[in-house]
Structures are given as structure tokens and as C-alpha cells.
Design a protein around this motif. Structure first.
Motif, mmCIF file in Angstrom:
data_model
loop_
_atom_site.group_PDB
_atom_site.id
_atom_site.type_symbol
_atom_site.label_atom_id
_atom_site.label_comp_id
_atom_site.label_asym_id
_atom_site.label_seq_id
_atom_site.Cartn_x
_atom_site.Cartn_y
_atom_site.Cartn_z
ATOM 1 N N PRO A 152 0.835 -1.208 0.000
ATOM 2 C CA PRO A 152 0.000 0.000 0.000
ATOM 3 C C PRO A 152 0.869 1.258 0.000
ATOM 4 O O PRO A 152 1.954 1.281 0.598
ATOM 5 C CB PRO A 152 -0.792 -0.126 1.299
ATOM 6 N N PHE A 153 0.417 2.277 -0.697
ATOM 7 C CA PHE A 153 1.140 3.544 -0.697
ATOM 8 C C PHE A 153 0.993 4.226 0.656
ATOM 9 O O PHE A 153 -0.067 4.165 1.292
ATOM 10 C CB PHE A 153 0.611 4.459 -1.796
ATOM 11 N N GLY A 161 -4.326 3.797 -2.543
ATOM 12 C CA GLY A 161 -3.702 3.113 -3.669
ATOM 13 C C GLY A 161 -2.712 2.061 -3.213
ATOM 14 O O GLY A 161 -2.317 1.994 -2.042
ATOM 15 N N SER A 162 -2.291 1.210 -4.166
ATOM 16 C CA SER A 162 -1.346 0.141 -3.853
ATOM 17 C C SER A 162 -0.568 -0.228 -5.104
ATOM 18 O O SER A 162 -1.024 -0.033 -6.238
ATOM 19 C CB SER A 162 -2.068 -1.086 -3.291
ATOM 20 N N LEU A 163 0.607 -0.807 -4.873
ATOM 21 C CA LEU A 163 1.469 -1.318 -5.936
ATOM 22 C C LEU A 163 1.588 -2.826 -5.765
ATOM 23 O O LEU A 163 1.803 -3.304 -4.652
ATOM 24 C CB LEU A 163 2.850 -0.662 -5.856
ATOM 25 N N ARG A 164 1.441 -3.580 -6.863
ATOM 26 C CA ARG A 164 1.525 -5.030 -6.782
ATOM 27 C C ARG A 164 2.510 -5.552 -7.818
ATOM 28 O O ARG A 164 2.469 -5.162 -8.986
ATOM 29 C CB ARG A 164 0.163 -5.674 -7.011
ATOM 30 N N GLY A 192 -3.119 0.016 -8.292
ATOM 31 C CA GLY A 192 -4.556 0.022 -8.036
ATOM 32 C C GLY A 192 -4.962 1.232 -7.223
ATOM 33 O O GLY A 192 -4.171 1.761 -6.435
ATOM 34 N N VAL A 193 -6.196 1.659 -7.409
ATOM 35 C CA VAL A 193 -6.717 2.804 -6.672
ATOM 36 C C VAL A 193 -8.215 2.613 -6.459
ATOM 37 O O VAL A 193 -8.917 2.074 -7.332
ATOM 38 C CB VAL A 193 -6.452 4.131 -7.426
ATOM 39 N N ARG A 194 -8.677 2.988 -5.304
ATOM 40 C CA ARG A 194 -10.113 2.956 -5.033
ATOM 41 C C ARG A 194 -10.741 4.208 -5.639
ATOM 42 O O ARG A 194 -10.260 5.314 -5.437
ATOM 43 C CB ARG A 194 -10.365 2.894 -3.534
ATOM 44 N N THR A 195 -11.830 4.012 -6.359
ATOM 45 C CA THR A 195 -12.453 5.153 -7.032
ATOM 46 C C THR A 195 -13.415 5.912 -6.130
ATOM 47 O O THR A 195 -13.853 6.987 -6.474
ATOM 48 C CB THR A 195 -13.201 4.686 -8.291
ATOM 49 N N ARG A 196 -13.779 5.337 -5.009
ATOM 50 C CA ARG A 196 -14.572 6.068 -4.016
ATOM 51 C C ARG A 196 -14.248 5.497 -2.646
ATOM 52 O O ARG A 196 -13.804 4.355 -2.517
ATOM 53 C CB ARG A 196 -16.074 5.947 -4.293
ATOM 54 N N GLU A 197 -14.444 6.271 -1.641
ATOM 55 C CA GLU A 197 -14.204 5.822 -0.275
ATOM 56 C C GLU A 197 -15.550 5.578 0.393
ATOM 57 O O GLU A 197 -16.511 6.305 0.197
ATOM 58 C CB GLU A 197 -13.421 6.876 0.524
ATOM 59 N N ALA A 198 -15.623 4.512 1.165
ATOM 60 C CA ALA A 198 -16.856 4.172 1.858
ATOM 61 C C ALA A 198 -16.527 3.774 3.279
ATOM 62 O O ALA A 198 -15.381 3.520 3.624
ATOM 63 C CB ALA A 198 -17.575 3.028 1.148
ATOM 64 N N GLU A 199 -17.555 3.725 4.116
ATOM 65 C CA GLU A 199 -17.333 3.352 5.507
ATOM 66 C C GLU A 199 -16.748 1.950 5.594
ATOM 67 O O GLU A 199 -15.827 1.694 6.361
ATOM 68 C CB GLU A 199 -18.650 3.435 6.281
ATOM 69 N N GLN A 200 -17.264 1.032 4.765
ATOM 70 C CA GLN A 200 -16.671 -0.287 4.656
ATOM 71 C C GLN A 200 -15.816 -0.291 3.392
ATOM 72 O O GLN A 200 -16.316 -0.440 2.287
ATOM 73 C CB GLN A 200 -17.755 -1.363 4.576
#
Length: 305
Positions: A220-221, A231-234, A260-268
Motif C-alpha cells: 500500500p502507498f 492506492g497500492s502497488l503489486r 490500483g486505486v479505489r475510485t470512491r471511499e466508503a465506511e466499509q
């Protein structure tokens, strides 16, 4: 085994250009084939099922999910060059309420192009059951059916292929700052003469056992990217080994790097939408001569929602 080699050699002498077509065999035996598409679907260490949340260090198994992906491959071997265009879709769903397992449905479409103008279309449909032995350990049995519309130029001695496989992925959390995943798969592929694709000029029954093993490390970054997203690098390495009937490429090595990157943030966070962009280098060792070794670079993009 010697009879199998003699039969293959005789067929190459009959089918025009088959020896030269080894890098783009359409059904089985090359990194561009239906068989390779089936086993890479069965064990893909560059997919979007990781959970980046350090509080839940397993695979992302949070209910139903849809994934779409695309890839373009530039390949070459002994003067033969071309491209492969791929579209993928995966539907993951719970078979019934409260189930920890998920049913996976994966249609894959490939268009294989050779720079001399020849083109083949290949489709694979696989389905499997993803079974969580533990939160960080998944076992997935699968069955896949592939069909191709490819003529003798592509060395097609069959237009249909069935692949049965079982894969295991085991994730070890907190290895340094990242997570390590170990993947293993065994599969069996067999050609059929059903003729649902283009009828081959010559039919040759082929059976292939596939062993596919690899490791992936995801980091993870420290900071946020793309507007504060996580985001993260794999990085991953996979080795595919073919046995039983002799094939053009019995050892295929793949090294991949993706972001990789999450396109939105959520509680879960495990349910957040994800985007992953990657680069894969593939090297296949020819069973006949190193002059025919296969090399390819693939650009990939995947989105889960």
C-alpha cells in the motif's frame, strides 16, 4: 510419447505453415491459445480481489461484485509478430443468502491478429465456486469451455477445448509493509471434435495437464493519490508448466506490475470500487528451438464495481 511427437511432426508437415504458426496456435499449446486463457482465468494474481484494509487482512469476499477488464498484447517470436485484444467480464455472486462461497462466471473474448493480416477469434466461458477455507485462503474449482474460429493457418486441429482446474490462493498479511499471496493451480485440458467453431481441416486429440504457480506482493502507498484515494502497488511472478502431450510452449513465465486505486471511499472500504492498471511481460520457451521463443508485453486495465 514418441508416437505423439511423430504424429505432431507429421501434422506440421501436412498443415501449411503450422511450424511457423507455433507462436499463435489458437486452441492449445501457446500463450495466445484458448488453453492459456482458461488457466490464466483460473489463477490470476493481478485481479481485484485484494482487501487493502489492514484491519481485515484477507481476500475481499464482500458479497456480489462485477468486474470488467481489457488488455492489449504485443507479441513476437522468430519473425512472427502481432497483437491480441482481450475483453473480460466476471460476475461474482452468492448462491444463497448467508453463503460464504461465491459462484464465479467469467466470459473472455480474444481477437488474435498476425501482422500478415490473418485474424482469429477466440471465446472462453468458465464458471467456478470460490470457497473460503479461511479468510486468507481460497480454493476454487472451475470448468471452462473455449471455442475458436481459426483456420489451418493458426495450426488449428480442433476448434473446441474443455479445461477443468482447481486453484488455491493463500495470503500472508503484514510481510514487511505489504501482503504476500501464494497461488497454485492444476488443470487438465482436452480438445473435442464438437465443431461448434470452425471445423478444422485435421482433427488431433490432445490432452494437456497444466501446473501454474506464482507469488504476488502488494504494497500500500504511504500517502494518498488521485484526489486522496487509497492506492497500492503489486508485483507478481507466475510460472506455467504443460505436461502430457507435447506442445509448442511447455514453460511460460509471466512478470507483472500494477497500480490500483479505489475510485470512491466508503465506511466499509472493502466494498469500495476499484481500478487497476498493469503491465505484464511474458516469455514462453519453445519446445523445439530457442529461436522460436515467445516474448510479449501486455497492457491491462480492470474495474470492479
Amino acid at each position: 510419447m514418441m508416437k505423439k511427437y511423430l504424429a505432431t511432426a507429421a501434422l506440421m508437415a501436412v498443415v501449411p505453415g503450422m511450424a511457423q504458426a507455433a507462436p499463435y496456435l489458437a486452441t492449445v499449446g501457446s500463450p495466445n491459445s484458448l488453453q492459456h486463457s482458461a488457466v490464466t482465468t483460473a489463477l490470476n494474481l493481478n485481479d481485484l480481489d485484494y482487501d487493502d484494509d489492514p484491519d481485515t487482512p484477507g481476500f475481499d469476499m464482500e458479497g456480489d461484485a462485477d468486474t470488467i477488464g481489457a488488455a492489449i498484447t504485443y507479441w513476437g517470436a522468430y519473425g512472427n509478430e502481432g497483437q491480441r485484444y482481450e475483453l473480460r467480464y466476471q460476475k461474482a455472486l452468492r448462491p444463497f443468502e448467508g453463503s460464504r462461497a461465491r459462484v464465479l462466471i467469467d466470459p473472455v473474448l480474444n481477437v488474435l491478429h498476425v501482422n500478415n493480416g490473418a485474424t482469429a477469434t477466440m471465446g472462453t466461458l468458465s464458471t467456478g465456486i470460490e470457497i473460503p477455507v479461511q479468510p486468507n485462503w481460497l480454493i476454487t474449482p472451475r470448468i471452462a469451455y473455449g471455442v475458436t474460429d481459426a483456420g489451418a493457418f493458426f495450426g488449428s486441429t480442433s476448434s473446441d477445448l474443455i479445461t477443468v482446474s482447481a486453484s488455491s490462493r493463500y495470503k500472508i498479511a503484514q510481510v514487511g509493509r505489504g501482503d504476500l499471496t501464494i497461488g497454485n493451480m492444476i488443470g487438465w485440458s482436452t480438445t473435442t471434435d464438437w465443431g461448434l467453431g470452425r471445423d478444422p481441416a485435421f482433427y488431433l486429440k490432445e490432452n494437456v495437464f497444466t501446473f501454474r504457480n506464482g507469488v504476488a506482493y502488494q504494497l500500500p502507498f504511504k500517502g494518498r493519490m488521485f484526489g486522496g484515494r487509497q492506492g497500492s502497488l503489486r508485483a507478481s511472478y507466475t510460472w506455467t508448466k504443460l505436461t502430457d502431450d507435447p506442445q509448442s510452449y511447455e514453460n511460460v513465465h509471466e512478470a507483472a506490475l500494477s497500480i490500483g486505486v479505489r475510485t470512491r471511499e466508503a465506511e466499509q472500504k472493502s466494498k469500495a470500487e476499484q481500478l487497476r492498471i498493469g503491465l505484464i511481460y511474458t516469455h514462453g520457451t519453445s519446445s523445439f528451438s530457442h529461436d522460436f521463443d515467445y516474448d510479449a508485453v501486455t497492457l491491462t486495465i480492470g474495474y470492479r464495481f
